[in-house]
Design a protein around this motif. Structure first.
Motif, PDB file in Angstrom:
ATOM      1  N   TYR A  12      13.424   3.007   6.572  1.00 56.88           N
ATOM      2  CA  TYR A  12      12.072   3.947   6.670  1.00 56.88           C
ATOM      3  C   TYR A  12      11.390   3.621   7.769  1.00 56.88           C
ATOM      4  O   TYR A  12      11.001   2.355   7.734  1.00 56.88           O
ATOM      5  N   LEU A  13      10.996   4.470   8.577  1.00 59.48           N
ATOM      6  CA  LEU A  13      10.138   4.165   9.637  1.00 59.48           C
ATOM      7  C   LEU A  13       8.802   5.268   9.516  1.00 59.48           C
ATOM      8  O   LEU A  13       8.945   6.570   9.324  1.00 59.48           O
ATOM      9  N   ALA A  14       7.729   4.521   9.363  1.00 59.73           N
ATOM     10  CA  ALA A  14       6.579   5.133   9.287  1.00 59.73           C
ATOM     11  C   ALA A  14       5.762   4.906  10.613  1.00 59.73           C
ATOM     12  O   ALA A  14       5.336   4.157  11.159  1.00 59.73           O
ATOM     13  N   ILE A  15       5.419   6.178  11.063  1.00 64.95           N
ATOM     14  CA  ILE A  15       4.602   6.189  12.383  1.00 64.95           C
ATOM     15  C   ILE A  15       3.177   6.906  12.223  1.00 64.95           C
ATOM     16  O   ILE A  15       2.981   7.935  11.741  1.00 64.95           O
ATOM     17  N   GLY A  16       2.134   6.040  12.956  1.00 62.33           N
ATOM     18  CA  GLY A  16       0.973   6.580  12.812  1.00 62.33           C
ATOM     19  C   GLY A  16      -0.264   5.621  12.600  1.00 62.33           C
ATOM     20  O   GLY A  16       0.125   4.312  12.714  1.00 62.33           O
ATOM     21  N   HIS A  17      -1.391   5.801  13.174  1.00 61.73           N
ATOM     22  CA  HIS A  17      -2.331   4.756  13.103  1.00 61.73           C
ATOM     23  C   HIS A  17      -2.870   3.924  11.850  1.00 61.73           C
ATOM     24  O   HIS A  17      -2.867   4.806  10.824  1.00 61.73           O
ATOM     25  N   PHE A  18      -2.888   2.907  11.730  1.00 63.27           N
ATOM     26  CA  PHE A  18      -3.381   1.862  10.843  1.00 63.27           C
ATOM     27  C   PHE A  18      -4.976   2.439  10.959  1.00 63.27           C
ATOM     28  O   PHE A  18      -5.614   2.552  12.198  1.00 63.27           O
ATOM     29  N   SER A  19      -5.781   2.742   9.737  1.00 61.12           N
ATOM     30  CA  SER A  19      -7.352   2.859   9.954  1.00 61.12           C
ATOM     31  C   SER A  19      -8.050   1.823   9.410  1.00 61.12           C
ATOM     32  O   SER A  19      -7.640   1.294   8.461  1.00 61.12           O
ATOM     33  N   LYS A  20      -9.365   1.748   9.785  1.00 60.70           N
ATOM     34  CA  LYS A  20     -10.167   0.948   8.830  1.00 60.70           C
ATOM     35  C   LYS A  20     -11.152   2.278   8.243  1.00 60.70           C
ATOM     36  O   LYS A  20     -11.799   2.840   9.020  1.00 60.70           O
ATOM     37  N   ASP A  21     -10.927   2.183   6.981  1.00 61.84           N
ATOM     38  CA  ASP A  21     -11.769   3.051   6.214  1.00 61.84           C
ATOM     39  C   ASP A  21     -13.048   2.338   5.562  1.00 61.84           C
ATOM     40  O   ASP A  21     -13.079   1.413   4.803  1.00 61.84           O
ATOM     41  N   LEU A  22     -14.185   2.822   6.185  1.00 59.64           N
ATOM     42  CA  LEU A  22     -15.550   2.083   6.026  1.00 59.64           C
ATOM     43  C   LEU A  22     -15.706   2.382   4.532  1.00 59.64           C
ATOM     44  O   LEU A  22     -15.963   3.235   4.053  1.00 59.64           O
ATOM     45  N   LEU A  23     -16.369   1.094   4.256  1.00 58.46           N
ATOM     46  CA  LEU A  23     -17.205   1.129   2.634  1.00 58.46           C
ATOM     47  C   LEU A  23     -18.462   1.125   2.921  1.00 58.46           C
ATOM     48  O   LEU A  23     -19.125   0.976   3.994  1.00 58.46           O
ATOM     49  N   PRO A  24     -19.301   1.631   1.949  1.00 58.04           N
ATOM     50  CA  PRO A  24     -20.879   1.906   1.997  1.00 58.04           C
ATOM     51  C   PRO A  24     -21.648   0.617   2.279  1.00 58.04           C
ATOM     52  O   PRO A  24     -22.398   0.448   2.753  1.00 58.04           O
ATOM     53  N   GLU A  25     -20.825  -0.571   1.853  1.00 60.29           N
ATOM     54  CA  GLU A  25     -21.586  -1.777   2.145  1.00 60.29           C
ATOM     55  C   GLU A  25     -21.295  -2.649   3.365  1.00 60.29           C
ATOM     56  O   GLU A  25     -20.432  -3.228   3.568  1.00 60.29           O
ATOM     57  N   GLY A  26     -22.113  -2.062   4.323  1.00 60.59           N
ATOM     58  CA  GLY A  26     -22.214  -2.793   5.716  1.00 60.59           C
ATOM     59  C   GLY A  26     -21.012  -2.604   6.536  1.00 60.59           C
ATOM     60  O   GLY A  26     -20.392  -1.602   6.374  1.00 60.59           O
ATOM     61  N   ASP A  27     -20.394  -3.636   6.861  1.00 63.90           N
ATOM     62  CA  ASP A  27     -19.149  -3.539   8.041  1.00 63.90           C
ATOM     63  C   ASP A  27     -17.875  -3.725   7.063  1.00 63.90           C
ATOM     64  O   ASP A  27     -17.112  -3.849   7.682  1.00 63.90           O
ATOM     65  N   ALA A  28     -17.825  -3.759   5.725  1.00 57.80           N
ATOM     66  CA  ALA A  28     -16.754  -3.932   4.868  1.00 57.80           C
ATOM     67  C   ALA A  28     -15.864  -2.636   5.140  1.00 57.80           C
ATOM     68  O   ALA A  28     -16.393  -1.403   5.319  1.00 57.80           O
ATOM     69  N   TYR A  29     -14.650  -2.921   5.096  1.00 59.52           N
ATOM     70  CA  TYR A  29     -13.729  -1.573   5.240  1.00 59.52           C
ATOM     71  C   TYR A  29     -12.176  -1.866   4.479  1.00 59.52           C
ATOM     72  O   TYR A  29     -11.805  -3.153   4.153  1.00 59.52           O
ATOM     73  N   LEU A  30     -11.389  -0.941   4.102  1.00 58.70           N
ATOM     74  CA  LEU A  30     -10.318  -1.024   3.330  1.00 58.70           C
ATOM     75  C   LEU A  30      -9.321  -0.352   4.670  1.00 58.70           C
ATOM     76  O   LEU A  30      -9.456   0.493   5.199  1.00 58.70           O
ATOM     77  N   LEU A  31      -7.959  -1.087   4.213  1.00 56.45           N
ATOM     78  CA  LEU A  31      -6.933  -0.812   5.356  1.00 56.45           C
ATOM     79  C   LEU A  31      -6.678   0.800   4.909  1.00 56.45           C
ATOM     80  O   LEU A  31      -6.233   1.181   3.639  1.00 56.45           O
TER      81      LEU A  31
END
Length: 286
Positions: A12-31
């Motif tokens: 299985y080959l997945a192609i696309g950007h990883f992203s930083k999904d920002l959280l409301p609390e400051g600089d925190a993010y989820l993959l």
């Protein structure tokens, strides 16, 4: 650029950007990003997985991607960074940074005949057709990233997918959400006529599947929804894999809905299917 010294064959080959999904609390993010959710779902289902993405190289280790997932990373100064804001009228998005454009030429030779190749853009980061030299058994598309544009302020808005006809005709199957097409039934009909198999996800209503001139709906169980982010990507990966394994689109849709319905009870990468959920969904019958 290459994070593995050599590349082994994958399923299985997945192609696309990883992203930083920002959280409301400051600089925190989820993959975030389709490639991340889809690859981790395929890994949970026991497949050998590879990823082509673009992300700051020095930050890759912090993502805690399982070591046996092979990654080709195109270095970027910044990660693709998004705000995903839920409103009564639906989700709005804003892009704050953009990683490097994805070049299919960076895919190792050993991966060009991978059984399942999944093109999962989030922000126009790749072409929507594979070039000559690739021969997957199943090419799956999640086209939402080709249906987005943004202005200088970063606010994302819907846009026309200019290569839709050629891309859908090349692919074995595609998965879109009802939001991607802005509930445009004429556009859904057009896409279904250009697709071998087309799945439209509809949130709590489940999935409608178009195949061979037929339409069926698959409804999920009622669950307590915590976070829907990634549910469509989890559905798509599970659907593609089950379709490849069984050649039965109806069974693949049932299986994908079963797994995706459990994912919304958790947040972020914690929503990836567990062994118990996979076993339970495999045991269910149409």
């Amino acid at each position: 650029m290459l994070t593995h010294p050599s590349y082994q064959k994958i399923d299985y080959l997945a192609i696309g950007h990883f992203s930083k999904d920002l959280l409301p609390e400051g600089d925190a993010y989820l993959l975030g990003g389709t490639a991340a959710y889809a690859a981790l779902t395929a890994h949970a289902l026991g497949l050998r997985v590879g990823i082509l993405t673009s992300f700051p190289t020095e930050e890759l280790d912090s993502l805690n991607i399982p070591a046996d997932i092979q990654i080709v990373n195109i270095p970027a100064e910044k990660a693709t960074t998004l705000d995903n804001i839920e409103t009564p009228a639906g989700r709005t998005q804003c892009i704050h940074a953009y990683a490097a454009q994805i070049d299919f030429g960076q895919i190792p030779e050993a991966w060009r005949k991978t059984p399942i190749i999944h093109l999962g853009p989030i922000v126009q980061e790749m072409q929507s057709t594979l070039p000559a030299g690739f021969s997957p058994s199943l090419l799956g598309l999640t086209p939402q990233g080709w249906m987005r544009s943004w202005e200088t302020d970063g606010n994302i808005s819907p846009s026309k997918w200019s290569e839709a006809e050629a891309s859908l005709q090349q692919a074995g199957t595609a998965v879109l959400s009802i939001e991607d097409v802005q509930e445009d039934e004429e556009l859904i009909e057009e896409y279904s006529l250009n697709s071998r198999i087309l799945a439209i996800t509809e949130g709590a209503e489940g999935v409608r599947l178009y195949w061979n001139g037929d339409l069926r709906r698959f409804r999920p169980p009622t669950v307590e929804v915590f976070d829907t982010t990634g549910a469509g990507d989890i559905f798509a990966a599970a659907f593609f894999i089950r379709l490849y394994q069984t050649r039965d689109p109806w069974e693949a849709a049932r299986f994908g809905v079963c797994l995706a319905s459990q994912s919304v009870t958790r947040r972020g990468i914690a929503s990836i299917p567990t062994k118990e959920e996979i076993q339970s969904c495999q045991m269910e019958v149409l």
